[in-house]
Enzyme design. Structure first.
Site, PDB file in Angstrom:
ATOM      1  N   HIS A  55       0.854  -1.201   0.000  1.00 58.30           N
ATOM      2  CA  HIS A  55       0.000   0.000   0.000  1.00 58.30           C
ATOM      3  C   HIS A  55       0.881   1.239   0.000  1.00 58.30           C
ATOM      4  O   HIS A  55       2.105   1.142   0.099  1.00 58.30           O
ATOM      5  CB  HIS A  55      -0.997  -0.009   1.170  1.00 58.30           C
ATOM      6  CG  HIS A  55      -0.395   0.095   2.543  1.00 58.30           C
ATOM      7  ND1 HIS A  55       0.429  -0.869   3.069  1.00 58.30           N
ATOM      8  CD2 HIS A  55      -0.498   1.049   3.507  1.00 58.30           C
ATOM      9  CE1 HIS A  55       0.785  -0.519   4.295  1.00 58.30           C
ATOM     10  NE2 HIS A  55       0.253   0.646   4.581  1.00 58.30           N
ATOM     11  N   HIS A  57       1.379   3.937   1.953  1.00 60.11           N
ATOM     12  CA  HIS A  57       1.896   4.701   3.101  1.00 60.11           C
ATOM     13  C   HIS A  57       3.422   4.844   3.021  1.00 60.11           C
ATOM     14  O   HIS A  57       4.123   3.904   2.647  1.00 60.11           O
ATOM     15  CB  HIS A  57       1.487   4.038   4.413  1.00 60.11           C
ATOM     16  CG  HIS A  57       0.056   4.299   4.780  1.00 60.11           C
ATOM     17  ND1 HIS A  57      -0.632   3.545   5.711  1.00 60.11           N
ATOM     18  CD2 HIS A  57      -0.821   5.245   4.341  1.00 60.11           C
ATOM     19  CE1 HIS A  57      -1.873   4.017   5.825  1.00 60.11           C
ATOM     20  NE2 HIS A  57      -2.016   5.037   5.001  1.00 60.11           N
ATOM     21  N   ASP A  59       5.819   4.737   5.073  1.00 56.12           N
ATOM     22  CA  ASP A  59       6.675   3.760   5.754  1.00 56.12           C
ATOM     23  C   ASP A  59       6.663   2.400   5.057  1.00 56.12           C
ATOM     24  O   ASP A  59       7.192   1.413   5.592  1.00 56.12           O
ATOM     25  CB  ASP A  59       6.280   3.620   7.239  1.00 56.12           C
ATOM     26  CG  ASP A  59       4.880   3.080   7.434  1.00 56.12           C
ATOM     27  OD1 ASP A  59       3.945   3.546   6.753  1.00 56.12           O
ATOM     28  OD2 ASP A  59       4.713   2.165   8.274  1.00 56.12           O
ATOM     29  N   HIS A 113      -7.343  -1.003   5.516  1.00 50.51           N
ATOM     30  CA  HIS A 113      -6.363  -0.069   6.083  1.00 50.51           C
ATOM     31  C   HIS A 113      -6.200   1.113   5.118  1.00 50.51           C
ATOM     32  O   HIS A 113      -6.264   2.261   5.520  1.00 50.51           O
ATOM     33  CB  HIS A 113      -5.050  -0.811   6.304  1.00 50.51           C
ATOM     34  CG  HIS A 113      -3.912   0.018   6.810  1.00 50.51           C
ATOM     35  ND1 HIS A 113      -3.890   0.564   8.064  1.00 50.51           N
ATOM     36  CD2 HIS A 113      -2.749   0.393   6.219  1.00 50.51           C
ATOM     37  CE1 HIS A 113      -2.756   1.244   8.229  1.00 50.51           C
ATOM     38  NE2 HIS A 113      -2.050   1.146   7.125  1.00 50.51           N
ATOM     39  N   ASP A 132       0.041  -3.986   6.202  1.00 53.81           N
ATOM     40  CA  ASP A 132      -0.572  -3.492   7.440  1.00 53.81           C
ATOM     41  C   ASP A 132      -2.014  -3.980   7.592  1.00 53.81           C
ATOM     42  O   ASP A 132      -2.831  -3.332   8.247  1.00 53.81           O
ATOM     43  CB  ASP A 132      -0.574  -1.958   7.457  1.00 53.81           C
ATOM     44  CG  ASP A 132       0.785  -1.370   7.784  1.00 53.81           C
ATOM     45  OD1 ASP A 132       1.723  -2.134   8.057  1.00 53.81           O
ATOM     46  OD2 ASP A 132       0.906  -0.122   7.760  1.00 53.81           O
ATOM     47  N   HIS A 170       4.919  -4.532  10.863  1.00 51.49           N
ATOM     48  CA  HIS A 170       5.203  -3.800  12.107  1.00 51.49           C
ATOM     49  C   HIS A 170       5.312  -4.744  13.296  1.00 51.49           C
ATOM     50  O   HIS A 170       4.623  -5.764  13.353  1.00 51.49           O
ATOM     51  CB  HIS A 170       4.094  -2.777  12.420  1.00 51.49           C
ATOM     52  CG  HIS A 170       4.050  -1.618  11.481  1.00 51.49           C
ATOM     53  ND1 HIS A 170       4.827  -0.497  11.639  1.00 51.49           N
ATOM     54  CD2 HIS A 170       3.317  -1.418  10.359  1.00 51.49           C
ATOM     55  CE1 HIS A 170       4.567   0.364  10.660  1.00 51.49           C
ATOM     56  NE2 HIS A 170       3.662  -0.179   9.859  1.00 51.49           N
TER      57      HIS A 170
HETATM   58 FE    FE Z   1       2.793   0.801   8.105  1.00 49.38          FE
HETATM   59 ZN    ZN Z   2       0.120   1.587   6.619  1.00 51.60          ZN
END
Ligand code: FE
Ligand code: ZN
Length: 242
Positions: A55, A57, A59, A113, A132, A170
């Site tokens: 995705h 994002h 990070d 998400h 995520d 994560h």
């Molecule tokens: Fe993330």
């Molecule tokens: Zn994310």
């Protein structure tokens, strides 16, 4: 066979290198940053040929352009978020496949998400990269999607075999565990797992990967009996101060 290597970066992100020894091909999944990823590949004599993003994002895609510049890697990412994936070469969505050597990864749409979030399931290798969407004892926050979408996404992931190794992005496990025991205080499998998690973290060890079977037995989000129950648990976790 896929050899998967963990690269801890930022405060709690895991970037994964996936290497197929037979072909020598190496992919990186969700490179938040570039330098530690390039260093980890170089230390093993591996050349990164592709980037797989789940995705948009930062990070998860922050290292894309620098890795492409250093290696010429090709970038594969979610069709629903194509405009927000730096350096994207190939858009994929549900039903598409990717390959790392002879290892075929199925693309699953797991929106929730984010609006176009995808996961990569390497069935023969028994390896899942959910980004995520699924965490140990947790799931992603609903930034762009609905409880209905995330409930469906988790159900699709739980349809994978129990032994599937899950490489999420994560290390949120201890925080998720503190919430999980408030939802199912009498779940013996959960209580045993939380002890093992605390022991691992106290020793500075990662709790990822974990298995689909462990989540099926202990994750309060995948165990929610309905969309409404899932939605209540997700909202409660958002406001949880444990
Ligand atoms: Fe993330
Ligand atoms: Zn994310």
């Amino acid at each position: 066979m896929l050899e998967v290597v963990r690269i801890p970066v930022l405060s709690d992100n895991y970037v994964w290198l996936a290497h197929d020894a037979a072909s020598g091909e190496t992919a990186v999944i969700d490179p938040a940053v570039a330098e530690p990823v390039l260093a980890a590949a170089e230390a093993r004599g591996w050349r990164i040929g592709q980037i797989l993003n789940t995705h948009w994002h930062p990070d998860h895609v922050g290292g894309n352009l620098a890795i492409v510049a250093a290696t010429g890697a090709k970038v594969t990412g979610p069709a629903g978020e194509a405009a927000r994936i730096p350096g994207l070469d190939r858009s994929v969505d549900d039903g598409d496949t990717v390959a790392i050597g002879a290892n075929i990864g199925r693309v699953l749409n797991v929106a929730g998400h984010t609006a176009g979030h995808i996961a990569y399931a390497f069935d023969d290798a028994g390896v899942l990269f959910p980004g995520d969407t699924l965490f140990a004892l947790g799931c992603g926050r609903l930034f762009e999607g609905t409880p209905d979408q995330m409930h469906d996404a988790l159900a699709r992931l739980m349809a994978l075999p129990d032994a599937t190794q899950v490489y999420c992005a994560h290390e949120y496990t201890q925080s998720n565990a503190r919430f999980a025991v408030t939802v199912e205080p009498d779940n013996a499998d959960l209580l045993a797992r939380v002890i093992a998690i605390d022991v691992a973290r106290a020793a500075g060890q990662a709790t990822v990967p974990f298995t689909i079977g462990e989540e099926r037995a202990t994750n309060p989000f995948v165990r929610a009996g309905s969309v409404a129950e899932f939605a209540r648990r997700r909202a409660a976790k958002d406001n949880f101060r444990g």
